[in-house]
Design an enzyme around this catalytic site. Structure first.
Site, PDB file in Angstrom:
ATOM      1  N   ILE A 198       1.682  12.320  10.104  1.00  0.00           N
ATOM      2  CA  ILE A 198       2.070  13.329  10.921  1.00  0.00           C
ATOM      3  C   ILE A 198       3.689  13.300  11.122  1.00  0.00           C
ATOM      4  CG2 ILE A 198       1.829  14.441  13.318  1.00  0.00           C
ATOM      5  CD1 ILE A 198      -0.618  12.550  13.680  1.00  0.00           C
ATOM      6  N   GLU A 246      10.470   9.128   9.696  1.00  0.00           N
ATOM      7  CA  GLU A 246       9.155   9.961   9.899  1.00  0.00           C
ATOM      8  C   GLU A 246       7.960   9.071   9.770  1.00  0.00           C
ATOM      9  OE1 GLU A 246       9.094  13.606  10.754  1.00  0.00           O
ATOM     10  OE2 GLU A 246       7.657  12.276  11.449  1.00  0.00           O
ATOM     11  N   THR A 248       0.609  -1.041  -0.154  1.00  0.00           N
ATOM     12  CA  THR A 248       0.102  -0.081   0.005  1.00  0.00           C
ATOM     13  C   THR A 248       0.866   1.204   0.084  1.00  0.00           C
ATOM     14  OG1 THR A 248      -1.618  -1.460   1.254  1.00  0.00           O
ATOM     15  CG2 THR A 248      -1.998   1.240   1.192  1.00  0.00           C
ATOM     16  N   VAL A 249       1.938   1.277   0.941  1.00  0.00           N
ATOM     17  CA  VAL A 249       2.892   2.564   1.017  1.00  0.00           C
ATOM     18  C   VAL A 249       3.797   2.695  -0.211  1.00  0.00           C
ATOM     19  CG1 VAL A 249       4.211   3.985   2.522  1.00  0.00           C
ATOM     20  CG2 VAL A 249       2.541   2.444   3.441  1.00  0.00           C
ATOM     21  N   LYS A 294       5.763   2.069  18.375  1.00  0.00           N
ATOM     22  CA  LYS A 294       5.818   3.502  17.999  1.00  0.00           C
ATOM     23  C   LYS A 294       6.312   4.363  19.405  1.00  0.00           C
ATOM     24  CE  LYS A 294       2.392   3.070  14.524  1.00  0.00           C
ATOM     25  NZ  LYS A 294       0.933   3.257  14.262  1.00  0.00           N
ATOM     26  N   ARG A 320       8.939  -9.068  -3.063  1.00  0.00           N
ATOM     27  CA  ARG A 320       9.045 -10.543  -2.881  1.00  0.00           C
ATOM     28  C   ARG A 320       8.401 -11.141  -4.253  1.00  0.00           C
ATOM     29  NH1 ARG A 320       7.161  -9.202   2.202  1.00  0.00           N
ATOM     30  NH2 ARG A 320       8.464  -9.527   3.966  1.00  0.00           N
ATOM     31  N   LYS A 351       8.416   0.527  12.061  1.00  0.00           N
ATOM     32  CA  LYS A 351       8.718   0.661  13.505  1.00  0.00           C
ATOM     33  C   LYS A 351       9.085  -0.619  14.230  1.00  0.00           C
ATOM     34  CE  LYS A 351       4.282   0.050  12.313  1.00  0.00           C
ATOM     35  NZ  LYS A 351       3.325   0.404  11.358  1.00  0.00           N
ATOM     36  N   ALA A 378      12.975  19.834  -2.677  1.00  0.00           N
ATOM     37  CA  ALA A 378      13.969  18.913  -2.430  1.00  0.00           C
ATOM     38  C   ALA A 378      15.436  19.647  -3.106  1.00  0.00           C
ATOM     39  CB  ALA A 378      13.954  17.668  -2.920  1.00  0.00           C
TER      40      ALA A 378
END
Ligand code: HSE
Length: 428
Positions: A133, A126, A17-18, A202, A49, A106, A37
């Site tokens: 956030i 981040e 997804t990310v 987290k 994979r 994380k 940037a």
């Protein structure tokens, strides 16, 4: 990187997804990202994979071999595959080359963070905490002139989404969890979300940055949301509270308190208004006072947005090496902390039962702040009529509360398991 580099060449691990959102956003927001940037950020290699021909990766070279990320033409590696062991193999490979490394992982940071940050490589993370956030840069830079006293946050979007769906839409726990999975919020193993492990990971990262302590799961007390009933959400509301799943980190004179658990939060607090997949992190700091960061805590685009902020820092040359403390900490156990408590006591519907409950509490020195007991809440079980007695206590040591609850549970007037939830206050 030398002066002549006109683009930052990214090697990406993971097309979930990310990862897919990162590929899309780097293309869609190319103009803005290049402006921020000072150079173009382009993905040149992708590792996953399994091949995903349906995802348009542009001119990037695809491979299933993680070693291709170590190729000469990659300036920075982004790890978005999740899990711990393969991610750690990728991290070790990149750290050995001293190239910058960006991760949203994380679980890996909570387990291997101290090793990762021991090196001199720039590491961006981040996206590892609170999705979109910018809490890591908020802590590392925004409040860098402060001593941080405490942090209290809603840092698992899935749990907050489930609680809100149960409260607002009357959804069943399982139904709300399925929605969160379908929307891409939940971990591959959703027990990480609902048992508080994800929030614990987290919290370990936040506490390390805020207090300058090693990243460690060792001292964290973790509870999830699976014991919460719709009726608790309703009673809490009647008492002027909402139930939220919180991560709490606090520096006290006796040690560091790290805990993850459901809590009643006064409806007058901003945290109580945070709903759905939204995360919020409230910080108590000695110069700025209290400060709250709010935003989407999970999902493809918000998390990819945070990944890009790390890449922008790398491109600008402003990514710092994280500095965490190495001194082992004294953690205080949850039993040593003080809270007010919400108690839901299923008790026989008979005169004198409330007096008996009050007497047991009073023997332990616990006083009652509020009570709800409704005749229309009467239920029958095996021919016995019972009602939930809902009590809010005054401030009491957790150890004392535990002992009083054990006494209550033994009473013949109590017909089922007592549910207990802490009440959180954020002014100390
Ligand atoms: N499963 C996590 C959550 C995703 O629900 O918050 C973001 O870390």
């Amino acid at each position: 990187m030398g002066e002549s580099v006109r683009s930052l060449r990214v090697g990406l691990a993971g097309l979930g997804t990310v990862g897919q959102s990162l590929v899309r956003l780097l293309r869609e927001n190319q103009v803005e990202i290049e402006r921020n940037a000072g150079m173009r950020i382009e993905i040149v290699r992708v590792v996953s994979r399994t091949p995903k021909p349906e995802v348009d990766i542009g001119d990037a070279t695809f491979s299933t071999d993680i070693n291709s990320l170590l190729s000469e033409d990659v300036d920075v590696v982004v790890e978005l595959i999740g899990g711990t062991e393969t991610a750690w193999d990728i991290a070790k490979g990149v750290l050995a080359t001293h190239k910058p490394f960006v991760t949203a992982n994380k679980a890996m940071l909570a387990e291997y963070g101290n090793d990762i940050f021991d090196g001199h490589t720039q590491v961006g993370f981040e996206a590892a905490v609170a999705g979109g956030i910018p809490i890591i840069s908020g802590l590392r830079t925004g409040v860098s002139g402060n001593k941080i006293d405490w942090i209290a946050g809603i840092i698992n979007g899935t749990s907050n989404y489930i609680i809100t769906s149960m409260e607002e839409e009357g959804k069943l726990f399982e139904e709300a969890l399925e929605d969160a999975q379908r929307l891409g919020y939940a971990e591959a193993d959703p027990s990480f979300d609902i048992d508080g492990i994800d929030a614990g990971q987290k919290l370990a990262i936040l506490a390390a940055i805020a207090f300058g302590i090693p990243i460690s799961m060792a001292g964290i007390h973790m509870e999830g949301i699976s014991e919460i009933e719709v009726e608790d959400l309703q009673y809490a509301r009647e008492l002027g509270f909402r139930i939220k799943h919180l991560g709490v980190a606090k520096q006290t004179a006796n040690g560091t308190q790290l805990s993850v658990h459901p809590a009643l939060v006064s409806e007058t607090e901003l945290l109580a208004q945070v709903e759905g997949v939204t995360n919020a992190v409230l910080i108590g700091a000695n110069a700025v006072g209290s400060l709250m960061f709010v935003g989407p805590g999970a999902g493809g685009s918000p998390t990819a947005s945070s990944v890009i902020s790390d890449l922008v820092e790398v491109a600008r040359g402003t990514m710092i090496n994280a500095q965490f403390g190495h001194v082992s900490q004294k953690y205080i156990s949850i039993e040593e902390t003080e809270s007010c408590f919400y108690l839901n006591i299923p008790a026989v519907d008979r005169a004198g039962v409330f007096a008996e409950v009050a007497e047991i509490l009073s023997r332990e020195g616990i006083s009652i702040e509020s009570v709800i007991q409704k005749s229309q809440a009467t239920r029958k079980n095996n021919g016995e009529t019972w009602v939930p007695i809902v009590i809010l206590t005054n401030l009491v040591l957790e150890e004392t509360m535990e002992s009083a609850q054990n006494e209550l549970q033994k009473s013949a007037s109590v017909v089922g398991p007592i549910r207990r939830i802490r009440v959180s206050q954020f002014n100390s």
